[in-house]
Design an enzyme around this catalytic site. Structure first.
Site, PDB file in Angstrom:
ATOM      1  N   GLU A  57     -12.167 -29.205  15.292  1.00  0.00           N
ATOM      2  CA  GLU A  57     -13.255 -29.076  14.551  1.00  0.00           C
ATOM      3  C   GLU A  57     -12.857 -28.925  12.919  1.00  0.00           C
ATOM      4  OE1 GLU A  57     -15.689 -25.882  16.452  1.00  0.00           O
ATOM      5  OE2 GLU A  57     -16.713 -27.520  17.666  1.00  0.00           O
TER       6      GLU A  57
ATOM      7  N   ASP B 204     -18.005 -27.798  26.321  1.00  0.00           N
ATOM      8  CA  ASP B 204     -18.121 -26.658  25.387  1.00  0.00           C
ATOM      9  C   ASP B 204     -19.320 -25.732  26.017  1.00  0.00           C
ATOM     10  OD1 ASP B 204     -18.068 -24.952  23.232  1.00  0.00           O
ATOM     11  OD2 ASP B 204     -19.054 -26.336  21.908  1.00  0.00           O
TER      12      ASP B 204
ATOM     13  N   GLU C 262     -24.542 -18.282  23.286  1.00  0.00           N
ATOM     14  CA  GLU C 262     -24.598 -19.553  22.055  1.00  0.00           C
ATOM     15  C   GLU C 262     -25.671 -20.604  22.699  1.00  0.00           C
ATOM     16  OE1 GLU C 262     -21.148 -21.438  20.982  1.00  0.00           O
ATOM     17  OE2 GLU C 262     -22.143 -22.906  19.878  1.00  0.00           O
TER      18      GLU C 262
HETATM   19  O1  GCW Z   1     -18.949 -23.940  21.133  1.00  0.00           O
HETATM   20  C1  GCW Z   1     -18.465 -24.273  19.682  1.00  0.00           C
HETATM   21  C2  GCW Z   1     -18.984 -23.301  18.754  1.00  0.00           C
HETATM   22  C3  GCW Z   1     -18.170 -23.181  17.384  1.00  0.00           C
HETATM   23  C4  GCW Z   1     -17.113 -22.493  18.008  1.00  0.00           C
HETATM   24  C5  GCW Z   1     -16.278 -23.595  18.476  1.00  0.00           C
HETATM   25  C6  GCW Z   1     -14.949 -22.895  19.248  1.00  0.00           C
HETATM   26  C7  GCW Z   1     -15.906 -20.647  16.841  1.00  0.00           C
HETATM   27  O2  GCW Z   1     -20.281 -24.149  18.469  1.00  0.00           O
HETATM   28  O3  GCW Z   1     -19.064 -22.218  16.640  1.00  0.00           O
HETATM   29  O4  GCW Z   1     -16.172 -22.071  16.865  1.00  0.00           O
HETATM   30  O5  GCW Z   1     -16.976 -23.866  19.751  1.00  0.00           O
HETATM   31  O6  GCW Z   1     -14.831 -22.769  20.355  1.00  0.00           O
HETATM   32  O7  GCW Z   1     -14.052 -23.085  18.463  1.00  0.00           O
END
Ligand code: GCW
Length: 704
Positions: free
Chosen positions: A295, A368, A396
């Protein structure tokens, strides 16, 4: 004088009745049903934290502290390591020989017509966990006679991961600001650090990563390390070690070096010096957690190096101090054909290339933390490199701190999944806890849902997820039922009229959320940015395709779902036989993963003879109805709960109920444009208009 006592009593009673803000979590010793427990005294080394913790809880139960004694009386409680002669006399050495450093035994011993309750362990940490276990038995009204308990933890390192930033915002946190008061530290120490340590130790958590994996380089500055040192000091008596997330570009960003290339000698030296500085301040520092080349974050691949090069450089710096590197496998690539395949593709070829103090930290599913995912195929695929599961405690993707969703069943689903990596029965639990592979390190992590809200987690029931994570990290064979049962009794009441219906609600709540959000293997159809509500139509010009719902649902007139079969992205082939064949065939693919692995026609007939479209409609409807049932269940509980928590939970259930309808209407009305089928007439009609739902823009800022 008498009047004063009376007033004091009255205020205490009043306080007890009203101040039920949830701040005591599961440590509500006042409420324990201790009528039947009679210890005549305590034989122990009084300086040990285990003993002071016992006495503290005992006092909270309204009992006079147990008097310390050296002589053997009937009904004596003994809390000691084998350093005390009495343990060597009463306990056979083989009983202790099987214990790990943190293991313990609790035994009822009958000796010379007298009965003793003995808590023993090799070390102080084990003693502490043993005492907490005993307190849990007391709190849950379990029998204290004939005890013969012996426990070792499933994982050596049981960690919370805080996604807390240095400005005290919390990424994906829904319970207020960070509990770490960086601005006040190191001078001022919040009493909450100790409470945090106790609550964690009680459920077996023994490590915490204080800062976000999206790490600011400044965490490694001297200024911050001095603050970290103070927190570490507060947590240490409770056997909770501190770890830090580090930014891979720290040598350049913080140290002013030219680059952060892991093969550059200056960079290596910088890390060595930094690590030595950390250990001078915090001798029992646990190690680093790293999110690299993920990311947009920096990493070794920026310099043409591999994950192994990066991890090993840090591992070398930490090695002589006993520190470890937890290197995350959460990677994906905007150009790949299927994000679900990326971690396996990048990491499997590196198996065996990591130092022995590196462990790969892997999310439960391949995408995720979605409401439901199959397990990540990387579990069990690396045979010479240990892997640790990462679960997300913070919700989340599951309604933030508004929705009641008990996550233990979701985590158990992952832990109990059979990877077939070493034949049938090679569950994710076994591939990670050392039962299959000869691992130097075993660990597990949960992304924390803790903030400075008075009840710690926003929703009172979200406390159960923190609790469940700790308990599963300690013992991955526990059932969700056991965990929910314990938690309810300790947090609310032991009255069966309350325990049973509430437990049922908790145990079904994950499936319920899946049903009203993303049934049948649907995933990632969340609103852009905040991941709270539905946005299957979401289209952001120029956005990465793998951040958009359409990438995942692929809805068209032909059908819906992601084709990951051998004729699609072929993600199925990352699984071992017979799973790959099972997932690949639409007839044998578990229906809960149908749209994860297949693109399916709307009129496809499922096992119950109904079409895919109709099944989807019934699933959403069932989710909505279940939440409404929860509202009824909860309202009936009014007499068993204090007003404050009752009303708080009641109001959150109302939100959840409305949100469930929002999800149902948004998804069904949107997908109906493609299915062109009516919503079955026996279910509730939509109450919202799609155009209105499409206009909803919540002001909750975040990327993707
Ligand atoms: O689930 C996603 C989230 C991000 C997070 C990322 C990760 C900390 O939307 O906010 O960043 O994963 O796990 O690195």
């Amino acid at each position: 004088m008498k009047l004063k006592v009376f007033i004091l009593l009255l205020t205490t009673v009043f306080f007890r009745l009203t101040a039920e803000d949830g701040s005591r979590l599961w440590l509500r010793f006042t409420d324990a049903g201790t009528e039947t427990i009679r210890f005549s005294g305590l034989l122990a080394d009084n300086s040990k934290v285990a003993v002071t913790e016992f006495q503290r809880a005992w006092k909270e139960m309204g009992k006079a502290p147990l008097s310390l004694t050296g002589s053997m009386k009937n009904n004596l409680l003994i809390i000691a390591t084998p350093h005390e002669r009495v343990i060597r006399r009463l306990i056979q050495s083989k009983d202790l020989a099987n214990l790990s450093d943190e293991g313990y035994i609790i035994k009822t011993i009958n000796n010379k017509n007298q009965t003793y309750t003995v808590v023993s362990a090799k070390n102080d940490a084990g003693l502490l966990y043993g005492v907490y276990h005993l307190l849990r038995l007391i709190q849950t009204n379990a029998s204290l006679s004939g005890l013969n308990i012996s426990e070792n933890p499933s994982y050596e390192r049981r960690l919370l991961n805080h996604w807390d930033n240095l400005d005290r915002t919390v990424e994906r946190g829904y319970a207020g600001h960070s509990i770490w008061q960086w601005d006040e530290l190191p001078g001022k120490i919040s009493p909450r650090y100790k409470e945090y340590a106790r609550a964690n130790a009680f459920i077996g958590i023994n490590g915490t990563v204080l800062n976000n994996v999206n790490a600011a380089p400044e965490i490694l500055s001297r200024e911050y390390l001095e603050k970290v040192k103070v927190i570490a000091g507060e947590l240490r008596p409770f056997n909770v070690k501190v770890y830090l997330s580090v930014n891979f570009a720290s040598p350049k960003e913080l140290g002013g070096l030219q680059n952060s290339d892991p093969l550059n000698a200056d960079v290596q030296r910088w890390w060595k010096q930094k690590v030595s500085e950390i250990y001078t301040l915090i001798p029992d520092f646990g190690g680093f957690l790293v999110k690299a080349n993920s990311e947009g974050l920096p990493g070794p691949m920026d310099y043409g190096r591999t994950h192994a090069d990066g991890a090993n450089m840090l591992a070398d710096a930490l090695k002589s101090y006993g520190g470890i590197v937890m290197w995350r496998a959460f990677v994906y690539n905007p150009d790949g054909d299927d994000r679900a395949k990326q971690a396996y593709k990048e990491f499997k070829p590196l198996d065996g290339k990591f130092r022995d103090n590196v462990i790969i930290q892997l999310k439960n599913g391949p995408v995720d933390f979605q409401p439901r995912e199959p397990f990540s195929p990387l579990f069990g695929a690396m045979k010479q490199t240990p892997i640790m599961p990462e679960f997300q405690i913070t919700q989340e993707y599951l309604g933030f701190s508004n929705h009641l969703v008990f996550l233990s069943p979701m985590w158990k689903e992952c832990l109990d999944s059979d990877t077939y990596c070493a034949g049938k029965g090679s569950t994710v639990a076994k591939t990670t806890d050392g039962r299959i592979f000869d691992q130097k390190i075993t660990a597990i992590a949960g992304v924390s849902n803790i903030g400075e809200d008075i009840n710690w987690t926003g929703h009172h029931f979200a406390q159960a997820n923190w609790y469940a994570f700790g308990r599963l990290a300690w013992n991955n064979a526990l059932t969700s039922e056991q965990i929910a049962d314990e938690w309810i009794r300790m947090t609310f009441t032991k009255d069966q009229e309350f325990v049973e219906p509430v437990k049922k609600m908790m145990l079904t709540s994950h499936q319920t959320a899946v049903d009203y959000m993303m049934p049948l293997g649907l995933h990632h159809i969340f609103a852009w940015g905040h991941h709270y509500g539905p946005e299957p139509w979401c289209d952001v010009p120029g956005a990465r395709p793998d951040w958009l719902p359409k990438y995942y649902h692929n809805a068209s007139e032909n059908g819906i779902g992601f084709d990951r079969t051998t004729s699609g992205s072929d993600a199925v082939s990352q699984y071992n036989s017979p799973l790959r064949e099972e997932f690949n065939d639409i007839k044998t693919c578990p229906e809960e993963f149908l749209l994860w692995f297949h693109h399916v026609a709307w009129d496809y007939r499922m096992n119950n003879g109904k079409t895919l479209w109709n099944n989807m409609c019934y699933a959403y409807d069932s989710g909505v109805n279940k939440v409404r049932e929860y509202q009824k269940v909860w309202d009936r509980m009014e007499d068993y709960v204090d007003k404050e928590r009752f009303v708080h939970i009641q109001s959150r259930l109302r939100i959840q109920s409305r949100d469930a309808v929002w999800w149902k209407d948004a998804c069904l009305l949107y997908f109906q444009q493609f299915s062109r089928e009516p919503i079955p007439y026996d279910i509730e009609r939509p109450v919202y208009d799609l155009e209105d739902l499409m206009k909803i823009k919540l002001d909750l800022k975040h990327h993707n």
